[in-house]
Design a protein around this motif. Structure first.
Motif, PDB file in Angstrom:
ATOM      1  N   TRP A   1      38.072  64.083  40.890  1.00 31.30           N
ATOM      2  CA  TRP A   1      37.706  62.881  41.638  1.00 31.30           C
ATOM      3  C   TRP A   1      37.442  63.206  43.105  1.00 31.30           C
ATOM      4  O   TRP A   1      36.688  62.489  43.767  1.00 31.30           O
ATOM      5  CB  TRP A   1      38.774  61.801  41.487  1.00 31.30           C
ATOM      6  CG  TRP A   1      38.746  61.205  40.117  1.00 31.30           C
ATOM      7  CD1 TRP A   1      39.615  61.451  39.093  1.00 31.30           C
ATOM      8  CD2 TRP A   1      37.763  60.300  39.591  1.00 31.30           C
ATOM      9  NE1 TRP A   1      39.235  60.748  37.968  1.00 31.30           N
ATOM     10  CE2 TRP A   1      38.110  60.032  38.247  1.00 31.30           C
ATOM     11  CE3 TRP A   1      36.631  59.696  40.131  1.00 31.30           C
ATOM     12  CZ2 TRP A   1      37.366  59.173  37.442  1.00 31.30           C
ATOM     13  CZ3 TRP A   1      35.882  58.837  39.317  1.00 31.30           C
ATOM     14  CH2 TRP A   1      36.254  58.591  37.999  1.00 31.30           C
TER      15      TRP A   1
ATOM     16  N   ARG B   1      33.801  63.427  44.170  1.00 32.35           N
ATOM     17  CA  ARG B   1      32.980  62.226  44.062  1.00 32.35           C
ATOM     18  C   ARG B   1      31.947  62.081  45.182  1.00 32.35           C
ATOM     19  O   ARG B   1      30.786  61.764  44.892  1.00 32.35           O
ATOM     20  CB  ARG B   1      33.865  60.981  43.978  1.00 32.35           C
ATOM     21  CG  ARG B   1      33.075  59.726  43.616  1.00 32.35           C
ATOM     22  CD  ARG B   1      33.998  58.506  43.518  1.00 32.35           C
ATOM     23  NE  ARG B   1      33.272  57.361  43.011  1.00 32.35           N
ATOM     24  CZ  ARG B   1      32.417  56.637  43.719  1.00 32.35           C
ATOM     25  NH1 ARG B   1      32.159  56.937  44.979  1.00 32.35           N
ATOM     26  NH2 ARG B   1      31.802  55.604  43.167  1.00 32.35           N
TER      27      ARG B   1
ATOM     28  N   CYS C   1      28.073  61.801  44.305  1.00 32.02           N
ATOM     29  CA  CYS C   1      27.275  60.624  44.677  1.00 32.02           C
ATOM     30  C   CYS C   1      25.973  61.043  45.345  1.00 32.02           C
ATOM     31  O   CYS C   1      24.917  60.444  45.103  1.00 32.02           O
ATOM     32  CB  CYS C   1      28.057  59.704  45.611  1.00 32.02           C
ATOM     33  SG  CYS C   1      29.297  58.686  44.784  1.00 32.02           S
TER      34      CYS C   1
ATOM     35  N   GLU D   1      27.530  52.848  41.764  1.00 34.47           N
ATOM     36  CA  GLU D   1      28.901  53.330  41.981  1.00 34.47           C
ATOM     37  C   GLU D   1      29.652  53.415  40.648  1.00 34.47           C
ATOM     38  O   GLU D   1      30.342  54.391  40.368  1.00 34.47           O
ATOM     39  CB  GLU D   1      29.653  52.396  42.944  1.00 34.47           C
ATOM     40  CG  GLU D   1      29.089  52.362  44.349  1.00 34.47           C
ATOM     41  CD  GLU D   1      29.376  53.623  45.129  1.00 34.47           C
ATOM     42  OE1 GLU D   1      30.469  54.201  44.972  1.00 34.47           O
ATOM     43  OE2 GLU D   1      28.502  54.033  45.911  1.00 34.47           O
ATOM     44  N   GLU D   2      29.493  52.376  39.833  1.00 38.15           N
ATOM     45  CA  GLU D   2      30.170  52.340  38.532  1.00 38.15           C
ATOM     46  C   GLU D   2      29.683  53.465  37.616  1.00 38.15           C
ATOM     47  O   GLU D   2      30.482  54.104  36.926  1.00 38.15           O
ATOM     48  CB  GLU D   2      29.922  50.979  37.870  1.00 38.15           C
ATOM     49  CG  GLU D   2      30.619  50.821  36.539  1.00 38.15           C
ATOM     50  CD  GLU D   2      30.373  49.446  35.937  1.00 38.15           C
ATOM     51  OE1 GLU D   2      30.102  49.403  34.724  1.00 38.15           O
ATOM     52  OE2 GLU D   2      30.441  48.441  36.678  1.00 38.15           O
TER      53      GLU D   2
ATOM     54  N   ASP E   1      31.262  56.756  38.588  1.00 40.74           N
ATOM     55  CA  ASP E   1      32.648  56.828  38.110  1.00 40.74           C
ATOM     56  C   ASP E   1      32.698  57.102  36.609  1.00 40.74           C
ATOM     57  O   ASP E   1      33.522  57.900  36.150  1.00 40.74           O
ATOM     58  CB  ASP E   1      33.399  55.543  38.449  1.00 40.74           C
ATOM     59  CG  ASP E   1      33.674  55.408  39.943  1.00 40.74           C
ATOM     60  OD1 ASP E   1      33.557  56.418  40.678  1.00 40.74           O
ATOM     61  OD2 ASP E   1      33.999  54.290  40.374  1.00 40.74           O
ATOM     62  N   GLU E   2      31.814  56.460  35.844  1.00 40.98           N
ATOM     63  CA  GLU E   2      31.757  56.706  34.397  1.00 40.98           C
ATOM     64  C   GLU E   2      31.367  58.155  34.108  1.00 40.98           C
ATOM     65  O   GLU E   2      31.890  58.778  33.185  1.00 40.98           O
ATOM     66  CB  GLU E   2      30.757  55.753  33.734  1.00 40.98           C
ATOM     67  CG  GLU E   2      31.221  54.317  33.698  1.00 40.98           C
ATOM     68  CD  GLU E   2      30.123  53.348  33.274  1.00 40.98           C
ATOM     69  OE1 GLU E   2      28.982  53.769  32.985  1.00 40.98           O
ATOM     70  OE2 GLU E   2      30.416  52.126  33.251  1.00 40.98           O
TER      71      GLU E   2
ATOM     72  N   ALA F   1      34.402  60.377  34.817  1.00 40.90           N
ATOM     73  CA  ALA F   1      35.406  60.151  33.778  1.00 40.90           C
ATOM     74  C   ALA F   1      34.983  60.799  32.465  1.00 40.90           C
ATOM     75  O   ALA F   1      35.816  61.361  31.746  1.00 40.90           O
ATOM     76  CB  ALA F   1      35.650  58.650  33.593  1.00 40.90           C
TER      77      ALA F   1
END
Length: 171
Positions: free
Chosen positions: A14, A17, A21, A39-40, A43-44, A47
């Motif tokens: 993380w 990130r 991005c 943004e989502e 994150d997906e 993950a």
């Protein structure tokens, strides 16, 4: 996890990130996906890689310059659907500041060697969108050849892809 002459390929975290991005949210970098990630979606993406490390033992890894520690992109192995089965795919996605420097080829070659030597796989694949000529050139330099085609439906559109393959024994 893997080292090349110029790169360290390690599990992403993380903490990566912000650099991810810069890649995933750049429309020019993401042209083969037809959109920059939200943004989502970033994150997906992260993950998903973390789950892959746990379930498959590999995934897309953070590609870091050994001499500077800068994250240049992500290169690694993932399992992808093709011809009714899960195949190991070598993938690469770099920050466009690092395009044309040979990092994708260097990392892809290390992934192929890892797949054949450490994982004892018989074949590796790269599934590349037809308009992504630079990635096709990387696959070619990595000893791959086209073996098929598929159409992925992504982001509300059909996207033709070519399936590239290299065999462990070079057959």
């Amino acid at each position: 996890m893997l080292e090349t002459r110029r790169l360290l390929l390690r599990p992403m975290t993380w903490a990566d990130r912000p650099e991810l991005c810069a890649i995933l949210q750049d429309r020019e970098t993401m042209y083969a996906y037809e959109h920059a990630f939200s943004e989502e979606e970033v994150d997906e993406w992260i993950a998903r890689q973390l789950r892959r490390y746990e379930t498959d033992g590999f995934g897309l890894w953070a590609a870091v310059e050994r001499n500077t520690g800068r994250l240049v992109g992500q290169i690694g192995l993932t399992l992808q659907d093709w011809a009714g089965q899960q195949v190991p795919e070598i993938g690469y996605l770099l920050n466009r500041r690092f395009w044309g420097l040979g990092y994708a080829t260097e990392g892809a070659m290390a992934c192929k060697a890892y797949a054949f030597d450490a994982l004892d796989l018989d074949a590796v694949y790269s599934i590349i969108r037809d308009n992504n000529l630079p990635s096709q050139a990387v696959a070619r330099r990595n000893g791959m050849r086209p073996v098929g085609r598929l159409v992925k439906h992504y982001y509300h559109m059909d996207m033709p892809h070519t399936v590239w393959m290299a065999l462990k024994r070079g057959e």
